[in-house]
Design an enzyme around this catalytic site. Structure first.
Site, PDB file in Angstrom:
ATOM      1  N   ARG A  73       0.825  -1.216   0.000  1.00 33.04           N
ATOM      2  CA  ARG A  73       0.000   0.000   0.000  1.00 33.04           C
ATOM      3  C   ARG A  73       0.855   1.259   0.000  1.00 33.04           C
ATOM      4  O   ARG A  73       0.395   2.323  -0.388  1.00 33.04           O
ATOM      5  CB  ARG A  73      -0.900   0.016   1.250  1.00 33.04           C
ATOM      6  CG  ARG A  73      -1.852  -1.159   1.326  1.00 33.04           C
ATOM      7  CD  ARG A  73      -2.480  -1.255   2.693  1.00 33.04           C
ATOM      8  NE  ARG A  73      -1.465  -1.375   3.744  1.00 33.04           N
ATOM      9  CZ  ARG A  73      -1.714  -1.548   5.028  1.00 33.04           C
ATOM     10  NH1 ARG A  73      -2.948  -1.612   5.455  1.00 33.04           N
ATOM     11  NH2 ARG A  73      -0.747  -1.660   5.912  1.00 33.04           N
ATOM     12  N   GLU A 266      21.242 -12.389  19.533  1.00 28.89           N
ATOM     13  CA  GLU A 266      21.234 -11.197  18.673  1.00 28.89           C
ATOM     14  C   GLU A 266      21.697  -9.999  19.486  1.00 28.89           C
ATOM     15  O   GLU A 266      21.381  -9.895  20.668  1.00 28.89           O
ATOM     16  CB  GLU A 266      19.811 -10.884  18.198  1.00 28.89           C
ATOM     17  CG  GLU A 266      19.221 -11.902  17.254  1.00 28.89           C
ATOM     18  CD  GLU A 266      17.776 -11.554  16.924  1.00 28.89           C
ATOM     19  OE1 GLU A 266      17.512 -10.424  16.481  1.00 28.89           O
ATOM     20  OE2 GLU A 266      16.908 -12.400  17.150  1.00 28.89           O
ATOM     21  N   HIS A 290      12.898 -21.732  15.128  1.00 29.09           N
ATOM     22  CA  HIS A 290      14.313 -21.924  14.760  1.00 29.09           C
ATOM     23  C   HIS A 290      15.024 -22.892  15.725  1.00 29.09           C
ATOM     24  O   HIS A 290      15.689 -23.838  15.320  1.00 29.09           O
ATOM     25  CB  HIS A 290      15.081 -20.609  14.829  1.00 29.09           C
ATOM     26  CG  HIS A 290      14.518 -19.501  13.991  1.00 29.09           C
ATOM     27  ND1 HIS A 290      13.687 -19.700  12.924  1.00 29.09           N
ATOM     28  CD2 HIS A 290      14.685 -18.159  14.075  1.00 29.09           C
ATOM     29  CE1 HIS A 290      13.374 -18.542  12.395  1.00 29.09           C
ATOM     30  NE2 HIS A 290      13.966 -17.586  13.072  1.00 29.09           N
ATOM     31  N   ARG A 407      26.760 -26.521  20.574  1.00 29.18           N
ATOM     32  CA  ARG A 407      27.942 -27.114  21.221  1.00 29.18           C
ATOM     33  C   ARG A 407      27.575 -28.492  21.758  1.00 29.18           C
ATOM     34  O   ARG A 407      26.674 -28.593  22.603  1.00 29.18           O
ATOM     35  CB  ARG A 407      28.438 -26.243  22.378  1.00 29.18           C
ATOM     36  CG  ARG A 407      29.080 -24.977  21.903  1.00 29.18           C
ATOM     37  CD  ARG A 407      29.597 -24.095  23.017  1.00 29.18           C
ATOM     38  NE  ARG A 407      30.280 -22.980  22.399  1.00 29.18           N
ATOM     39  CZ  ARG A 407      31.591 -22.921  22.175  1.00 29.18           C
ATOM     40  NH1 ARG A 407      32.380 -23.908  22.582  1.00 29.18           N
ATOM     41  NH2 ARG A 407      32.118 -21.878  21.566  1.00 29.18           N
ATOM     42  N   ASP A 459      39.899 -27.341  12.932  1.00 25.03           N
ATOM     43  CA  ASP A 459      39.154 -26.136  12.551  1.00 25.03           C
ATOM     44  C   ASP A 459      38.696 -26.197  11.089  1.00 25.03           C
ATOM     45  O   ASP A 459      39.512 -26.195  10.179  1.00 25.03           O
ATOM     46  CB  ASP A 459      40.094 -24.927  12.766  1.00 25.03           C
ATOM     47  CG  ASP A 459      39.456 -23.612  12.396  1.00 25.03           C
ATOM     48  OD1 ASP A 459      38.334 -23.609  11.844  1.00 25.03           O
ATOM     49  OD2 ASP A 459      40.085 -22.567  12.653  1.00 25.03           O
ATOM     50  N   LEU A 460      37.372 -26.284  10.898  1.00 21.56           N
ATOM     51  CA  LEU A 460      36.835 -26.210   9.542  1.00 21.56           C
ATOM     52  C   LEU A 460      36.042 -24.905   9.430  1.00 21.56           C
ATOM     53  O   LEU A 460      34.831 -24.876   9.637  1.00 21.56           O
ATOM     54  CB  LEU A 460      35.940 -27.419   9.247  1.00 21.56           C
ATOM     55  CG  LEU A 460      35.189 -27.411   7.921  1.00 21.56           C
ATOM     56  CD1 LEU A 460      36.120 -27.295   6.724  1.00 21.56           C
ATOM     57  CD2 LEU A 460      34.349 -28.675   7.770  1.00 21.56           C
ATOM     58  N   THR A 461      36.784 -23.834   9.197  1.00 24.28           N
ATOM     59  CA  THR A 461      36.129 -22.545   9.005  1.00 24.28           C
ATOM     60  C   THR A 461      35.759 -22.442   7.527  1.00 24.28           C
ATOM     61  O   THR A 461      36.621 -22.607   6.665  1.00 24.28           O
ATOM     62  CB  THR A 461      37.069 -21.390   9.431  1.00 24.28           C
ATOM     63  OG1 THR A 461      37.330 -21.543  10.826  1.00 24.28           O
ATOM     64  CG2 THR A 461      36.437 -20.035   9.187  1.00 24.28           C
TER      65      THR A 461
HETATM   66  N1  LIG Z   1      11.290  -9.428   9.200  1.00 29.90           N
HETATM   67  C1  LIG Z   1      11.771 -10.621   9.361  1.00 29.90           C
HETATM   68  O1  LIG Z   1      12.989 -10.834   9.393  1.00 29.90           O
HETATM   69  C2  LIG Z   1      10.842 -11.810   9.494  1.00 29.90           C
HETATM   70  C3  LIG Z   1      11.398 -13.070   9.709  1.00 29.90           C
HETATM   71  C4  LIG Z   1      10.559 -14.181   9.768  1.00 29.90           C
HETATM   72  C5  LIG Z   1       9.209 -14.021   9.641  1.00 29.90           C
HETATM   73  N2  LIG Z   1       8.675 -12.782   9.468  1.00 29.90           N
HETATM   74  C6  LIG Z   1       7.227 -12.681   9.307  1.00 29.90           C
HETATM   75  O2  LIG Z   1       6.945 -12.164   8.029  1.00 29.90           O
HETATM   76  C7  LIG Z   1       5.854 -11.278   8.065  1.00 29.90           C
HETATM   77  C8  LIG Z   1       6.261  -9.903   7.557  1.00 29.90           C
HETATM   78  O3  LIG Z   1       7.315  -9.416   8.355  1.00 29.90           O
HETATM   79  P1  LIG Z   1       7.894  -7.932   8.227  1.00 29.90           P
HETATM   80  O4  LIG Z   1       8.965  -7.853   9.233  1.00 29.90           O
HETATM   81  O5  LIG Z   1       8.241  -7.621   6.830  1.00 29.90           O
HETATM   82  O6  LIG Z   1       6.666  -7.060   8.701  1.00 29.90           O
HETATM   83  P2  LIG Z   1       6.320  -5.546   8.376  1.00 29.90           P
HETATM   84  O7  LIG Z   1       7.495  -4.823   7.833  1.00 29.90           O
HETATM   85  O8  LIG Z   1       5.676  -5.021   9.596  1.00 29.90           O
HETATM   86  O9  LIG Z   1       5.165  -5.706   7.285  1.00 29.90           O
HETATM   87  C9  LIG Z   1       5.391  -5.945   5.914  1.00 29.90           C
HETATM   88  C10 LIG Z   1       4.467  -5.051   5.111  1.00 29.90           C
HETATM   89  O10 LIG Z   1       3.117  -5.460   5.318  1.00 29.90           O
HETATM   90  C11 LIG Z   1       2.277  -4.309   5.346  1.00 29.90           C
HETATM   91  N3  LIG Z   1       1.611  -4.276   6.670  1.00 29.90           N
HETATM   92  C12 LIG Z   1       2.124  -4.015   7.876  1.00 29.90           C
HETATM   93  N4  LIG Z   1       1.205  -4.099   8.840  1.00 29.90           N
HETATM   94  C13 LIG Z   1       0.061  -4.435   8.228  1.00 29.90           C
HETATM   95  C14 LIG Z   1      -1.249  -4.693   8.687  1.00 29.90           C
HETATM   96  N5  LIG Z   1      -1.570  -4.647   9.967  1.00 29.90           N
HETATM   97  N6  LIG Z   1      -2.187  -5.008   7.777  1.00 29.90           N
HETATM   98  C15 LIG Z   1      -1.868  -5.081   6.485  1.00 29.90           C
HETATM   99  N7  LIG Z   1      -0.626  -4.853   6.000  1.00 29.90           N
HETATM  100  C16 LIG Z   1       0.322  -4.543   6.856  1.00 29.90           C
HETATM  101  C17 LIG Z   1       3.153  -3.102   5.180  1.00 29.90           C
HETATM  102  O11 LIG Z   1       3.090  -2.713   3.812  1.00 29.90           O
HETATM  103  P3  LIG Z   1       2.124  -1.560   3.264  1.00 29.90           P
HETATM  104  O12 LIG Z   1       1.623  -0.771   4.420  1.00 29.90           O
HETATM  105  O13 LIG Z   1       3.000  -0.768   2.347  1.00 29.90           O
HETATM  106  O14 LIG Z   1       1.069  -2.300   2.558  1.00 29.90           O
HETATM  107  C18 LIG Z   1       4.537  -3.595   5.504  1.00 29.90           C
HETATM  108  O15 LIG Z   1       5.536  -2.920   4.795  1.00 29.90           O
HETATM  109  C19 LIG Z   1       5.384 -11.279   9.512  1.00 29.90           C
HETATM  110  O16 LIG Z   1       4.379 -12.232   9.634  1.00 29.90           O
HETATM  111  C20 LIG Z   1       6.596 -11.715  10.279  1.00 29.90           C
HETATM  112  O17 LIG Z   1       6.255 -12.360  11.445  1.00 29.90           O
HETATM  113  C21 LIG Z   1       9.473 -11.682   9.381  1.00 29.90           C
END
Ligand SMILES: NC(=O)c1ccc[n+]([C@@H]2O[C@H](COP(=O)([O-])OP(=O)(O)OC[C@H]3O[C@@H](n4cnc5c(N)ncnc54)[C@H](OP(=O)(O)O)[C@@H]3O)[C@@H](O)[C@H]2O)c1
Length: 470
Positions: A73, A266, A290, A407, A459-461
């Protein structure tokens, strides 16, 4: 001698790798391919989805008839969108070529019929252009279509409905997933796949609800639920390491292993993304997916074959339990080690880095949040192989360093001739730089030092061993 060995080892994986890529290349080259990334303006799309697509592009797996359409959007020009995704792309002089496949389509929302209908028309237009340009004699009547839902899960259900309604070549009937008929039909009309990332809900009930909402509009064989962590080099390596080296067969159990430690640490805090994080916390975000996936790969028995279903079946057999003694201190002393510790990060000692509650997004959304950002649990796998071996698992945000490692610590022999010997330890580092170390005792080098041990590592880097890939 050593260089001869090195050459022999390096050739084999290279050949296999090429073989798999070539098969993929051939399969994908026969039909135009359109990839739609929903939520293209977000964090996941920028940091994971587009970089992964760029990797496939670098490997020359993707066909020339490729189109990658980012849908969201947010108001972004094509140039702004390209600048945004380019931040995480490491393509050097091939960047512009990759970007030429990527376009941005701004819509009104994820349940807006008008916008999604227009997206469907746009896809058709781009697909026809590519077919013409590549003068492709298509056996199929339409393109393969892959939909990557990089959006929060609350829109998965409505998007599934719209994909079926506006973005599919025709309604798919219910039928047996593995039947030949479906394959034949897909070969003719092009396939459709929908990918969603974890987490799938907050608990079993919400997960079932989410899957049912998608399942109403898509066939099970069209839905790919993924945890991107499983694609990490060293996570994929766990099966090979365990089941191709007979060396471990007699050692990989409670008789030889003292404990297994798995940690994913992290340094970053929530960094303004509290909207998502505060709802899920570290246990749902990292631990239950994970970390438990890694635990299963360490603890599982050998699968019958290397097919996805066989691996999943073996993973599912792991009965894990944890003792729920929360780490508590009575009169300042801990009588037994805590099996379950949780916490939330505070500000850094010098006050430069904010606490979880000081993060602007948390301040705004939930200023008194009790969400957990650190968790440590000691889990026990209750079966004959692992009975009594603690799996010490921890993960968290805003910690002292960024790394993920496993580990595996072996038991000491009480009758050892060398009481000062350190325990043997197999360390598998997943990140930041992949490595496998095996801690051993050797003789202290030099004259007459034959009674004292010297702890060292094999060491296997990966960077050193397979440099060009890492
Ligand atoms: N980020 C990561 O590293 C990561 C890793 C593993 C899994 N995930 C999963 O992947 C999904 C997306 O993650 P993300 O980190 O990219 O999230 P995000 O940046 O919050 O959302 C991605 C996009 O979705 C739209 N959005 C956000 N909130 C919304 C809402 N309430 N309703 C409708 N659209 C919405 C927004 O785009 P517009 O407003 O432009 O439409 C936003 O840019 C999540 O379910 C998250 O749990 C993320």
């Amino acid at each position: 001698m050593s260089s001869l060995k090195t050459d022999t080892i390096q050739e084999e994986p290279e050949k296999e790798h090429e073989h798999v890529i070539e098969r993929l290349r051939v399969r994908l080259s026969k039909t135009p391919l359109t990839i739609v990334v929903f939520g293209a303006s977000g964090h996941l799309a920028r940091t994971k989805t587009y970089p992964s697509l760029a990797d496939l592009f670098q490997e020359k797996v993707l066909p020339k008839t490729l189109n990658i359409i980012g849908y969201a959007r947010s108001k972004l020009t094509q140039k702004e969108f390209h600048a945004q995704i380019s931040e995480s792309l490491k393509l050097g002089d091939r960047l512009q070529e990759f970007l030429s496949y990527c376009t941005y389509f701004q819509g009104e929302g994820y349940d807006n019929d008008d916008s999604l209908k227009k997206l469907g028309e746009y896809m058709k237009e781009l697909e026809n252009e590519k077919i013409k340009k590549e003068s492709l004699k298509c056996k199929t009547k339409a393109a393969n279509r892959l939909f990557y839902l990089a959006t929060p899960p609350n829109v998965f259900g409505q998007l599934s409905e719209k994909i079926k309604k506006h973005l599919s070549h025709h309604p798919i009937k219910n039928r047996d997933d593995h039947s030949k008929k479906k394959e034949e039909e897909e070969a003719e009309i092009g396939w459709k796949r929908v990918i969603v990332e974890k987490p799938f809900g907050e608990d079993s009930e919400s997960c079932e609800k989410l899957l049912a909402a998608m399942g109403e509009h898509l066939e099970e064989s069209e839905i790919y639920r993924i945890d991107h962590y499983l694609a990490k080099e060293m996570v994929q390596n766990l099966l090979v390491l365990r089941f191709s080296n007979t060396l471990w067969d007699s050692l990989w159990d409670r008789r030889s292993i003292k404990c297994v430690k798995i940690s994913i640490k992290e340094t970053e805090g929530v960094d303004g993304r509290g909207g998502y994080y505060d709802e899920y916390g570290v246990i749902r975000d990292v631990f239950q997916n994970h970390l438990l996936q890694i635990l299963c790969l360490i603890a599982m028995e050998a699968p019958v074959h290397l097919q996805a279903d066989d691996i999943r079946t073996e993973k599912q057999k792991q009965p894990t339990t944890t003792t729920t003694t929360v780490g508590s201190q009575a009169n300042g002393s801990i009588s037994q080690p805590p099996f379950f510790v949780v916490g939330q990060y505070g500000a850094s000692a010098d006050g430069k880095l904010p606490s979880y509650l000081q993060d602007p997004s948390i301040k705004k959304l939930n200023p008194t949040s009790k969400q957990v950002t650190f968790a440590q649990m000691v889990l026990f796998v209750q079966n004959r192989r692992w009975n009594g071996v603690p799996f010490i698992c921890k993960c968290g945000k805003a910690l002292d360093n960024k790394n993920a490692e496993i580990r595996i610590q072996f038991k000491n022999d009480e009758l050892s001739l060398y009481p000062d010997a350190v325990i043997n330890e197999l360390v598998i580092r997943l990140q930041p730089s992949e490595a496998i170390w095996l801690r051993l005792n050797t003789k202290t080098p030099g004259f007459a030092r034959f009674q004292s041990t010297y702890p060292t590592y094999l060491d296997l880097t990966y960077q050193t061993r397979f440099g060009h890939h890492f």
